[in-house]
Design a protein around this motif. Structure first.
Motif: not given
Length: 111
Positions: A61-82
């Motif tokens: 979770g990213i803090r509202e109003g922080s510098e990273n809130s809009e610029t940081k993209a969170v990488k979703v982990p891939k499953t074995h099936y993916d």
């Protein structure tokens, strides 16, 4: 005669009260990638409030109003099936599955 305190579980319950305590708290909301919002409490005089906090679903979770809130993209982990679908087509997987099932159904030779 025993000198134990009756009706109390020693160490299980604090007998202290919050009366006279003057703690000012900040409520800091954190937004998760999955759309969850969690609010954490921090002491108002804290030196640092973290920009990220782990959500109950396991995502960051990213803090509202922080510098990273809009610029940081969170990488979703891939499953074995993916990862498997990236290497093979569904037709190839279907063919491999039928070959393996036929091998398993074949009677074993006696040694």
């Amino acid at each position: 005669m025993s000198k134990s305190i009756r009706g109390s579980r020693m160490g299980a319950i604090s007998l202290e009260t919050d009366s006279g305590a003057d703690a000012q708290l900040l409520l800091v909301p954190y937004l998760c990638v999955n759309g969850h919002t969690s609010t954490k409490r921090f002491w108002a005089l804290a030196d640092e409030i973290p920009d990220t906090w782990l959500c109950a679903c396991g995502a960051a979770g990213i803090r509202e109003g922080s510098e990273n809130s809009e610029t940081k993209a969170v990488k979703v982990p891939k499953t074995h099936y993916d990862m498997l679908i990236e290497r093979r087509t569904k037709g190839d997987l279907s063919e491999l599955l039928s070959e393996r099932v036929n091998l398993l159904r074949k009677p074993k030779k006696a040694s």
